[in-house]
Design a protein around this motif. Structure first.
Motif, short mmCIF file in Angstrom:
data_model
loop_
_atom_site.label_atom_id
_atom_site.label_comp_id
_atom_site.label_asym_id
_atom_site.label_seq_id
_atom_site.Cartn_x
_atom_site.Cartn_y
_atom_site.Cartn_z
N GLU A 175 7.86 55.69 109.47
CA GLU A 175 6.77 55.58 110.45
C GLU A 175 5.83 54.42 110.16
OE1 GLU A 175 5.97 59.71 109.81
OE2 GLU A 175 5.79 60.02 111.98
N ALA A 176 5.54 54.24 108.86
CA ALA A 176 4.57 53.20 108.50
C ALA A 176 5.09 51.79 108.79
CB ALA A 176 4.20 53.33 107.02
N CYS A 177 6.41 51.63 108.80
CA CYS A 177 6.91 50.27 109.06
C CYS A 177 7.67 50.18 110.39
CB CYS A 177 7.73 49.73 107.89
SG CYS A 177 9.03 50.78 107.32
N ALA A 178 7.41 51.12 111.28
CA ALA A 178 8.16 51.17 112.55
C ALA A 178 8.00 49.91 113.40
CB ALA A 178 7.73 52.39 113.36
N ASP A 179 6.84 49.26 113.30
CA ASP A 179 6.61 48.10 114.17
C ASP A 179 6.78 46.77 113.44
OD1 ASP A 179 6.20 49.58 116.57
OD2 ASP A 179 4.36 50.31 115.63
N ARG A 180 7.38 46.85 112.24
CA ARG A 180 7.66 45.60 111.52
C ARG A 180 9.06 45.10 111.83
NH1 ARG A 180 5.78 47.23 105.77
NH2 ARG A 180 7.10 45.50 105.14
N PHE A 181 9.24 43.79 111.67
CA PHE A 181 10.55 43.19 111.93
C PHE A 181 11.50 43.48 110.76
CE2 PHE A 181 7.77 40.60 114.65
CZ PHE A 181 8.46 40.74 115.85
N LEU A 182 12.79 43.55 111.06
CA LEU A 182 13.78 43.89 110.04
C LEU A 182 13.77 42.91 108.87
CD1 LEU A 182 16.82 44.91 112.25
CD2 LEU A 182 15.23 46.41 111.06
N ASP A 183 13.49 41.62 109.16
CA ASP A 183 13.50 40.65 108.07
C ASP A 183 12.20 40.66 107.25
OD1 ASP A 183 11.85 39.43 109.86
OD2 ASP A 183 12.95 37.54 109.99
N GLU A 184 11.31 41.60 107.61
CA GLU A 184 10.09 41.75 106.80
C GLU A 184 10.17 42.99 105.91
OE1 GLU A 184 7.09 39.93 110.22
OE2 GLU A 184 7.19 42.09 109.87
N LEU A 185 11.35 43.59 105.84
CA LEU A 185 11.48 44.85 105.09
C LEU A 185 12.21 44.63 103.77
CD1 LEU A 185 12.76 47.20 107.94
CD2 LEU A 185 10.40 46.86 107.20
#
Ligand SMILES: Nc1ncnc2c1ncn2[C@@H]1O[C@H](COP(=O)(O)OP(=O)(O)OP(=O)(O)O)[C@@H](O)[C@H]1O
Ligand SMILES: [Mg+2]
Length: 250
Positions: free
Chosen positions: A126-136
């Motif tokens: 949930e905390a990273c739901a709106d982040r881009f995949l290459d930022e994970l």
């Protein structure tokens, strides 16, 4: 039920899946183990119709995989690939929502949203739901792909090395989720694992592959045996019992 009959796949002169026939019953968790290059991913990709066999046939609940339209199959069977090449400029939520595509065809409903929300919550995203995949991190990205597959909500779930990049906490969480999918939601889960102890702790059945063939299959206790494992992996492996569980030591 998945019925694999005389399935063969070659690349050039090399046979990588060699005349495999096996029936995978409905329900429960089946792990596929075996050394690198054994043909595990190739077999899974053929069941999921990403690759077509050179010979033989595969049926899922009586549907011939090679003749079933993709959208029909996608509502029966989902597949997590070992290597996910995916546009990096996609958010986690977009990726997970994509799992609903076989149902919604792009016109997402409240029910689709609920599935997406559940999957994000179950996978702790949930905390990273709106982040881009290459930022994970690698593990967060892996969990996002597992969430996408979960969202597809199919009777058959094929997971190729879902524990890649995961720390122990998240690996255990995914295996518990796999167990729950089988026990509570009657899903049939087929999962490729390199961690023999994860396979022994969470599977009902195990298939061991080597050199494109199935060299052993059966209930977990029948396959998690030291002679058999030592031979398959060409490495000395001892199997001990601990609190009723089988633990491989290597
Ligand atoms: N596109 C391809 N072209 C040529 N050879 C291939 C191709 N894909 C796979 N192979 C070969 O087929 C064999 C089986 O590969 P596969 O990916 O199914 O193994 P695997 O059991 O999943 O291994 P790993 O544990 O490393 O993921 C390997 O020898 C591999 O090099
Ligand atoms: Mg593989």
């Amino acid at each position: 039920m998945i019925e694999i009959e005389k399935v063969t796949k070659s690349y050039g002169e090399t046979v990588v899946v060699d005349d495999i026939s096996i029936t995978l019953p409905s329900g429960g968790v089946t792990s596929i183990i075996g050394p690198n290059g054994a043909g595990k991913s190739t077999l899974l990709s053929m069941i999921g119709r990403l690759l077509s066999p050179d010979a033989g046939s595969i049926q899922v609940d009586g549907l011939d995989v090679s003749k079933t339209p993709s959208d029909v199959l996608a509502r029966r069977l989902s597949l997590l690939r070992q290597d996910n090449h995916m546009a990096a400029r996609l958010t986690v939520r977009d990726l997970v929502t994509f799992g609903r595509y076989p149902y919604s065809k792009g016109r997402y409903t409240v029910e689709d949203e609920r599935h997406v929300g559940d999957a994000l919550r179950f996978l702790g995203l949930e905390a990273c739901a709106d982040r881009f995949l290459d930022e994970l991190s690698g593990g967060q990205r892996q969990r996002a792909f597992v969430a996408m597959v979960m969202c597809q909500n199919t009777d058959y779930v094929l997971l190729d090395e879902p524990l890649n990049n995961l720390d122990i906490k998240h690996a255990v969480e995914i295996m518990r989720l796999v167990r729950r999918a089988a026990d509570e939601f009657r899903k049939t889960v087929i999962v490729v694992l390199h961690d023999i102890n994860m396979a022994s702790a969470y599977s009902d059945h195990i298939i061991a592959m080597k050199n494109g063939r199935i060299v052993a299959h059966g209930a977990m206790q029948e396959v998690i045996q030291q002679d058999l494992l030592s031979e398959i992996y060409e490495t000395q492996i001892a199997v001990e019992s601990l609190n009723g569980r089988r633990i491989a030591v290597y």
